[in-house]
Write a protein that holds these residues in place. Structure first.
Motif, PDB file in Angstrom:
ATOM      1  N   THR A  31      39.425  56.251   8.744  1.00  0.00           N
ATOM      2  CA  THR A  31      37.970  56.306   8.953  1.00  0.00           C
ATOM      3  C   THR A  31      37.211  55.974   7.680  1.00  0.00           C
ATOM      4  N   MET A  32      37.627  56.553   6.557  1.00  0.00           N
ATOM      5  CA  MET A  32      36.913  56.312   5.309  1.00  0.00           C
ATOM      6  C   MET A  32      37.110  54.879   4.812  1.00  0.00           C
ATOM      7  N   GLN A  33      38.290  54.311   5.018  1.00  0.00           N
ATOM      8  CA  GLN A  33      38.515  52.917   4.630  1.00  0.00           C
ATOM      9  C   GLN A  33      37.627  51.982   5.444  1.00  0.00           C
ATOM     10  N   ILE A  34      37.504  52.240   6.746  1.00  0.00           N
ATOM     11  CA  ILE A  34      36.659  51.399   7.598  1.00  0.00           C
ATOM     12  C   ILE A  34      35.187  51.553   7.212  1.00  0.00           C
ATOM     13  N   ILE A  35      34.767  52.790   6.923  1.00  0.00           N
ATOM     14  CA  ILE A  35      33.380  53.002   6.469  1.00  0.00           C
ATOM     15  C   ILE A  35      33.126  52.251   5.166  1.00  0.00           C
ATOM     16  N   LEU A  36      34.110  52.282   4.274  1.00  0.00           N
ATOM     17  CA  LEU A  36      33.981  51.548   3.012  1.00  0.00           C
ATOM     18  C   LEU A  36      33.800  50.049   3.258  1.00  0.00           C
ATOM     19  N   GLU A  37      34.582  49.480   4.179  1.00  0.00           N
ATOM     20  CA  GLU A  37      34.456  48.050   4.491  1.00  0.00           C
ATOM     21  C   GLU A  37      33.098  47.752   5.125  1.00  0.00           C
ATOM     22  N   LEU A  38      32.617  48.653   5.980  1.00  0.00           N
ATOM     23  CA  LEU A  38      31.297  48.461   6.587  1.00  0.00           C
ATOM     24  C   LEU A  38      30.204  48.438   5.523  1.00  0.00           C
ATOM     25  N   LEU A  39      30.271  49.366   4.580  1.00  0.00           N
ATOM     26  CA  LEU A  39      29.272  49.409   3.508  1.00  0.00           C
ATOM     27  C   LEU A  39      29.340  48.162   2.640  1.00  0.00           C
ATOM     28  N   LYS A  40      30.564  47.698   2.364  1.00  0.00           N
ATOM     29  CA  LYS A  40      30.717  46.489   1.546  1.00  0.00           C
ATOM     30  C   LYS A  40      30.126  45.272   2.240  1.00  0.00           C
ATOM     31  N   GLU A  41      30.420  45.127   3.534  1.00  0.00           N
ATOM     32  CA  GLU A  41      29.883  43.991   4.279  1.00  0.00           C
ATOM     33  C   GLU A  41      28.366  44.065   4.383  1.00  0.00           C
ATOM     34  N   ALA A  42      27.849  45.261   4.592  1.00  0.00           N
ATOM     35  CA  ALA A  42      26.393  45.417   4.682  1.00  0.00           C
ATOM     36  C   ALA A  42      25.716  45.050   3.370  1.00  0.00           C
ATOM     37  N   SER A  43      26.316  45.467   2.252  1.00  0.00           N
ATOM     38  CA  SER A  43      25.712  45.171   0.947  1.00  0.00           C
ATOM     39  C   SER A  43      25.761  43.682   0.630  1.00  0.00           C
ATOM     40  N   ILE A  44      26.764  42.969   1.165  1.00  0.00           N
ATOM     41  CA  ILE A  44      26.855  41.523   0.933  1.00  0.00           C
ATOM     42  C   ILE A  44      25.788  40.779   1.731  1.00  0.00           C
ATOM     43  N   ARG A  45      25.559  41.172   2.973  1.00  0.00           N
ATOM     44  CA  ARG A  45      24.667  40.420   3.864  1.00  0.00           C
ATOM     45  C   ARG A  45      23.185  40.686   3.593  1.00  0.00           C
ATOM     46  N   LEU A  46      22.882  41.871   3.073  1.00  0.00           N
ATOM     47  CA  LEU A  46      21.479  42.235   2.904  1.00  0.00           C
ATOM     48  C   LEU A  46      20.923  41.714   1.582  1.00  0.00           C
TER      49      LEU A  46
ATOM     50  N   ALA B 293      20.511  46.058  -0.582  1.00  0.00           N
ATOM     51  CA  ALA B 293      21.947  46.273  -0.752  1.00  0.00           C
ATOM     52  C   ALA B 293      22.208  47.406  -1.737  1.00  0.00           C
ATOM     53  N   GLN B 294      21.407  47.471  -2.802  1.00  0.00           N
ATOM     54  CA  GLN B 294      21.576  48.560  -3.763  1.00  0.00           C
ATOM     55  C   GLN B 294      21.267  49.911  -3.115  1.00  0.00           C
ATOM     56  N   THR B 295      20.267  49.913  -2.246  1.00  0.00           N
ATOM     57  CA  THR B 295      19.931  51.156  -1.535  1.00  0.00           C
ATOM     58  C   THR B 295      21.066  51.572  -0.614  1.00  0.00           C
ATOM     59  N   ILE B 296      21.647  50.592   0.076  1.00  0.00           N
ATOM     60  CA  ILE B 296      22.767  50.884   0.977  1.00  0.00           C
ATOM     61  C   ILE B 296      23.939  51.478   0.195  1.00  0.00           C
ATOM     62  N   GLY B 297      24.208  50.929  -1.007  1.00  0.00           N
ATOM     63  CA  GLY B 297      25.297  51.461  -1.817  1.00  0.00           C
ATOM     64  C   GLY B 297      25.076  52.903  -2.206  1.00  0.00           C
ATOM     65  N   ILE B 298      23.843  53.229  -2.590  1.00  0.00           N
ATOM     66  CA  ILE B 298      23.531  54.613  -2.976  1.00  0.00           C
ATOM     67  C   ILE B 298      23.621  55.534  -1.773  1.00  0.00           C
ATOM     68  N   VAL B 299      23.044  55.082  -0.640  1.00  0.00           N
ATOM     69  CA  VAL B 299      23.092  55.908   0.569  1.00  0.00           C
ATOM     70  C   VAL B 299      24.533  56.132   1.017  1.00  0.00           C
ATOM     71  N   GLY B 300      25.335  55.052   0.993  1.00  0.00           N
ATOM     72  CA  GLY B 300      26.722  55.173   1.437  1.00  0.00           C
ATOM     73  C   GLY B 300      27.550  56.031   0.515  1.00  0.00           C
ATOM     74  N   GLY B 301      27.344  55.884  -0.793  1.00  0.00           N
ATOM     75  CA  GLY B 301      28.165  56.615  -1.745  1.00  0.00           C
ATOM     76  C   GLY B 301      27.810  58.084  -1.867  1.00  0.00           C
ATOM     77  N   LEU B 302      26.528  58.396  -1.771  1.00  0.00           N
ATOM     78  CA  LEU B 302      26.102  59.775  -2.001  1.00  0.00           C
ATOM     79  C   LEU B 302      25.796  60.524  -0.708  1.00  0.00           C
TER      80      LEU B 302
END
Length: 500
Positions: A344-359, A364-373
């Protein structure tokens, strides 16, 4: 029905290629219009030259109009007579009597000059050259190496290579692929250094490609790679000219595609994907240290979640009592098996990575902070994932991102899934078994007939000096043998001053 449409499309070009120009200028214009399907951006300009009808044809979007005016139209209007080859100011002029060749020239940015009672068309290069400025690749940044990168223009990319290798032996060979796109592909190598058998094999594979469209270097990679079902890339993809030039001097071959800033280097080995240009611009001890860190990160990216799963499920006795207690406390209220947690966490990590690339970058920086914290904290407080698993997945992600070539980092994350399954079934024994299968696969893998896991399979002690570590340059007096270069020795008296 689609089958017959495809065949008719191919047959149309075959029939047109047999047509020849005639002495009737109006018929020639009509035939060229028909060849280009009556496209409305074909401009026809009528003039007089040598007291005969003269027509200039060009595609409006493909030419540089001020250059067309100064080099072709202006001189013809001014001179009005003479030999057309001597009148126009052209760096490239082609003569042809075939309709297909004239059409191809127009599509490449040439203008075509037709004369009455003349069955030979003159095509002059007046193409619009618009390319992205040369800048450092975003996904291959370097600290102390050069800061230029390949662009989408094929000529510019070859220029970047010739700037670094000013040798008459640097050879460029062109191919045209795609019946509709007519994409230009170039093969670059050093004539007296690259292995002839490998050159013949690469050329055989490229010429065997028969497709309607070819738009990117990734398509070429898919068509010519040895094993399409392995997770490991068998050609090194890069946008850095310094890296490409260094591999050329080792006897390797480079493929470039017009319209793509990425190039392919072949044949290649596994260890090349963890070598960075910065390794060769630092002192050898520093470069070797960071290279060793990268190889260690590959092992972490593949096996760290699996080791955690194996310890929690089977081998908790290997941990000190203090660490074991904290892990057990964090797992007390988690209802899922550690394998489900990791997946589950690996898939969430891939989702966050793909989202940060496309946005866009700010989002994308906001998504990284939201996803990580926020998400990480929330799933732990909700007792869906343990604290330790968050740490393990975070370290795994960092380790996979260390790879200088993105494809290899992605492959490492992908390989982590079967290793985790093996660990959940058999514990440490499953991890060892999975890694054994992985090493056997690497030993059997080939890149254009050359061993992928060289210099360890087959073992060659002379080539180890530039794998896990990078010895001083004066020790690298022979080229790597994985691409079987014609000349193995590359240095002679590099430290002759020591003898004095």
């Amino acid at each position: 029905m689609s089958f017959f449409k495809k065949n008719s499309l191919h047959n149309y070009h075959v029939n047109e290629s047999d047509q020849q120009l005639t002495n009737d200028i109006n018929k020639n214009i009509h035939t060229i219009r028909e060849y280009l399907c009556q496209t409305e951006d074909l401009i026809v300009k009528d003039m007089m030259f040598n007291n005969k009808d003269c027509t200039i044809l060009f595609l409006d979007s493909m030419v540089k109009k001020d250059f067309l005016q100064s080099s072709v139209i202006g001189p013809i209007l001014e001179m009005k007579s003479g030999e057309i080859q001597n009148v126009v100011k052209a760096t490239e002029l082609k003569c042809s009597s075939k309709i297909s060749e004239v059409g191809a020239s127009l599509l490449e940015g040439f203008c075509t000059i037709l004369l009455e009672n003349d069955a030979i068309a003159k095509s002059v290069a007046v193409g619009e050259i618009s390319a992205r400025t040369i800048e450092e690749p975003v996904n291959e940044r370097s600290i102390i190496s050069s800061h230029d990168g390949f662009v989408e223009n094929l000529g510019t990319n070859i220029l970047l290579l010739r700037r670094r290798i000013k040798s008459p032996q640097l050879k460029v060979k062109f191919f045209t692929l795609g019946k509709l796109t007519n994409t230009k592909v170039s093969m670059v190598f050093i004539e007296n250094l690259a292995n002839k058998k490998i050159l013949e094999e690469v050329e055989r594979r490229i010429t065997s490609i028969e497709v309607d469209q070819l738009l990117s270097i990734g398509e070429v990679e898919d068509y010519i790679e040895d094993n399409p079902y392995t997770p490991f890339p068998q050609m090194l993809s890069t946008e850095r000219p310094d890296r490409a030039a260094s591999y050329l001097t080792e006897g390797k071959i480079i493929l470039l595609v017009d319209g793509s800033p990425r190039i392919l280097i072949l044949p290649i080995t596994f260890f090349a994907f963890y070598q960075s240009p910065d390794d060769y611009n630092s002192r050898w001890l520093v470069g070797s240290f960071f290279r060793f860190i990268r190889f260690f990160s590959f092992i972490i990216a593949i096996s760290l979640p699996a080791i955690y799963i194996a310890i929690v499920s089977f081998h908790s006795e290997v941990l000190p009592i203090g660490i074991l207690y904290s892990i057990r406390v964090s797992l007390e209220y988690v209802p899922f098996h550690p394998l489900i947690e990791a997946f589950t966490m690996q898939i969430i990590l891939e989702l966050l990575k793909e989202a940060s690339i496309r946005l866009p970058t700010p989002i994308a920086q906001t998504i990284g902070i939201v996803g990580g914290l926020v998400i990480g904290t929330a799933v732990v407080e909700a007792n869906l994932v343990s604290n330790t698993m968050i740490v393990v997945i975070g370290l795994t992600a960092i380790a996979s991102f260390i790879a200088p070539v993105n494809e290899m980092g992605t492959s490492a994350r992908l390989l982590g899934f079967p290793v985790m399954i093996a660990a959940s079934l058999f514990g440490f024994f499953g991890i060892v078994l999975a890694l054994m299968v992985l090493v056997i696969h690497l030993c059997k893998l080939e890149s254009f007939g050359m061993p992928y896991f060289a210099p360890f399979a087959p073992f060659n002690i002379a080539d180890i000096k530039d794998t896990f570590v990078r010895l001083p340059f004066w020790k690298l007096n022979t080229r790597p043998t994985d691409s079987k270069p014609v000349y193995k020795k590359q240095q002679w008296h590099t430290r002759g001053w020591k003898k004095k």
